[in-house]
Design an enzyme around this catalytic site. Structure first.
Site, PDB file in Angstrom:
ATOM      1  N   ASP A   1      41.555  37.458  31.468  1.00 28.92           N
ATOM      2  CA  ASP A   1      40.184  37.979  31.448  1.00 28.92           C
ATOM      3  C   ASP A   1      39.419  37.517  30.207  1.00 28.92           C
ATOM      4  O   ASP A   1      38.277  37.057  30.302  1.00 28.92           O
ATOM      5  CB  ASP A   1      40.194  39.510  31.532  1.00 28.92           C
ATOM      6  CG  ASP A   1      41.266  40.138  30.660  1.00 28.92           C
ATOM      7  OD1 ASP A   1      41.755  39.476  29.715  1.00 28.92           O
ATOM      8  OD2 ASP A   1      41.625  41.299  30.909  1.00 28.92           O
TER       9      ASP A   1
ATOM     10  N   ASP B   1      51.625  41.216  44.910  1.00 28.79           N
ATOM     11  CA  ASP B   1      52.738  40.365  44.498  1.00 28.79           C
ATOM     12  C   ASP B   1      54.046  41.148  44.412  1.00 28.79           C
ATOM     13  O   ASP B   1      55.021  40.689  43.802  1.00 28.79           O
ATOM     14  CB  ASP B   1      52.451  39.740  43.124  1.00 28.79           C
ATOM     15  CG  ASP B   1      51.476  38.582  43.203  1.00 28.79           C
ATOM     16  OD1 ASP B   1      51.058  38.235  44.314  1.00 28.79           O
ATOM     17  OD2 ASP B   1      51.115  38.044  42.137  1.00 28.79           O
TER      18      ASP B   1
END
Length: 582
Positions: free
Chosen positions: A318, A170
């Site tokens: 996560d 990114d």
């Protein structure tokens, strides 16, 4: 009147029976020695000597110390007013809440040793035929570590026909063309590596991982952040645990390439070791929920889909996915014997940014999932452990409250004496603060049985670093609770080992804004408390207060110093560039 002054007055009034003190010679005086050996005169002279000794002790530094610690002058005189109660009640209420998390640390240690026989190492089952695996490497502006990352990943041992490596980039700087060229080079050498670049950062890391899944060919997905160096046998040592169809995640332990770089990295390593040794160890062995740490682990692709995929409404995608998956019944495996080296932040503000992101993200997960967890058909102990796991960062705003109340509480308690409150203080201190020391020392002893004693010397710095996180993590927790959205803040990595590196040409240095000045001001507030403690002979509190001063000032002044040095280096580089142009 203080106790010492009372002793002096009583002694002076008693001299009517013995005559003036100045007419007596005690040391080496034959007259005194003779008098002491005969009848009534001996008794008189002995009494005079004892009174002189008492008078000396009454005005000595030792007496002043004891008077400051145990003086009860105001006992029975000072009456508790509304202001006193307004300070003491919230102060001790907050300490009681903090002590709950402290007691939980003791419980984690107890659980760890109680279930230590349940540690996982070798997989009980194994695949007859190896399954396909995808390795995902999410990166964002990682110019200094992306080359090391790719070099280490292509060394991982696994059949190439069953392996896919995705570089999910990114980046918006020169990392993008550099990483793409690296991928093309290794691809030409026959490695199964692909380059994916997004035009926008929608969903940040979670968005990149979710988009990568659309073209992932592996049945299982291993994830490594840009600062990690997976060992060559990583896949072989993790994949066979998935032969159990109920296993959704295998998490490994982090280790550190630059643990000995400076005092900050040593303390960071101790903090993370406490998490990976005791917290993960205790929860995984006892069958409680624990989280995938976002890197250095492997996930079952079907589990990610079943749990709802990667979602980006929290900064810790996560932990969010971990709890959603375990609520669905998936089992997680932790392998403490397999460590994956990584790089720790070497600068104070970079460390603070990392910790505040984790604090905000975990609080967001608590806000999002705790209602579902508490309603689920789970054992009460599992629910309690999940609550305490997801909410520890609430302690940071509570520490701000304690800090604000500490000075007025010290003033109130100056009139109460030591013994009136000691039976409340000691249990709370033992629960709130002693547990921190024991927790991290035990973790070091488990991990380094031959060298753990050095960790004792680092405990004051560890506590000070924790104090230095209070302001920035308080902001992070409040932003999470009130729904303030912020961008994913990356942690700068410089490809450093255990030796100092020249950061002169390194980019990605963040501006800290008002934060260090706030930390310095809070440190000054604690300096005022130290002065008050000295003036009131409250010596027990001084070491504790100095830790707060050191913690806040270390965070504030070190950040300003590092940013000033960065600015000076930029000026030198700018002048050099201008001189070349001219």
């Amino acid at each position: 009147m203080t106790g010492g002054q009372g002793k002096v007055r009583n002694w002076c009034s008693s001299q009517e029976n013995y005559g003036p003190v100045r007419s007596v010679r005690i040391k080496g005086s034959p007259e005194v020695l003779a008098a002491l050996s005969t009848g009534e005169s001996g008794k008189r002279m002995l009494g005079m000597s004892l009174n002189v000794l008492l008078a000396f002790l009454a005005v000595s530094p030792t007496a002043r110390l004891m008077r400051g610690l145990f003086d009860d002058t105001f006992a029975g005189i000072h009456q508790m007013a509304w202001f006193d109660w307004a300070m003491l009640v919230p102060y001790f209420t907050v300490l009681i809440v903090l002590s709950v998390y402290g007691i939980h640390r003791y419980e984690v240690i107890r659980t760890y040793f109680k279930h230590r026989k349940n540690v996982t190492d070798e997989a009980p089952l194994s695949f007859e035929h190896l399954p396909p695996i995808t390795i995902q490497l999410p990166i964002y502006n990682e110019r200094y570590v992306v080359e090391r990352l790719i070099e280490e990943v292509v060394k991982v041992e696994y059949p190439k026909e069953l392996l896919q490596i995705q570089v999910l980039d990114d980046s918006v700087d020169d990392t993008a063309p550099f990483a793409e060229a690296l991928v093309e080079r290794y691809r030409a050498l026959g490695y199964p590596i692909e380059y994916h670049h997004r035009a926008d950062r929608h969903g940040f890391k979670a968005g990149a991982l979710q988009e990568g899944l659309q073209t992932a060919t592996g049945e299982f997905v291993a994830i490594f952040d840009a600062d990690f160096c997976p060992p060559p046998d990583f896949l072989y040592r993790t994949v066979h645990h998935f032969a159990d169809p109920k296993v959704g995640v295998v998490q490994t332990r982090w280790s550190y390439l630059n643990r000995d770089y400076n005092f900050l990295t040593e303390v960071e390593a101790m903090l993370l070791d406490g998490h990976f040794i005791l917290e993960h160890g205790a929860r995984s062995r006892a069958g409680y929920f624990f989280n995938f740490n976002g890197t250095a682990g492997m996930l079952r692709k079907s589990m990610i889909t079943d749990a709802g995929g990667w979602q980006h409404d929290t900064l810790t995608e996560d932990s969010d996915l971990s709890y959603r998956a375990q609520l669905k019944g998936w089992r997680f495996v932790y392998l403490p014997g397999l460590d994956c080296p990584s790089e720790l932040p070497v600068e104070m503000h970079g460390f603070q940014v990392q910790q505040s992101r984790w604090a905000k993200g975990l609080t967001q997960v608590a806000k999002k999932l705790l209602p579902s967890i508490l309603r689920a058909k789970l054992p009460a102990r599992v629910k309690a452990e999940a609550f305490l796991h997801l909410t520890p960062n609430f302690s940071y705003p509570l520490m701000i409250v304690v800090s604000a109340l500490m000075l007025p509480v010290m003033i109130v308690r100056f009139y109460m004496g030591v013994w009136q409150m000691v039976f409340i203080d000691l249990p709370l201190i033992a629960a709130s603060f002693w547990s921190i020391s024991l927790f991290y020392v035990v973790a070091q002893r488990e991990l380094y049985p031959k060298h753990w004693k050095r960790s004792i010397l680092l405990l004051p710095m560890l506590i000070a670093v924790g104090v230095g996180l209070t302001v920035i993590n308080t902001r992070a927790v409040l932003e999470a609770l009130f729904g303030v959205q912020t961008a994913f803040a990356r942690t700068a990595k410089y490809n450093v080992g255990d030796r100092p590196v020249n950061l002169e040409v390194k980019k990605y240095r963040r501006r800290s804004g008002w934060l260090p000045y706030a930390e310095i001001l809070v440190g000054l507030y604690f300096v005022a408390m130290v002065v008050f403690a000295v003036q009131t002979a409250n010596f027990f509190a001084i070491p504790f207060l100095l830790l707060f001063v050191f913690g806040y000032w270390w965070a504030g002044f070190v950040t300003l110093y590092q940013e000033h040095q960065s600015w000076l280096r930029w000026l030198r580089q700018r002048k050099l560039e201008l001189s070349r142009v001219s």
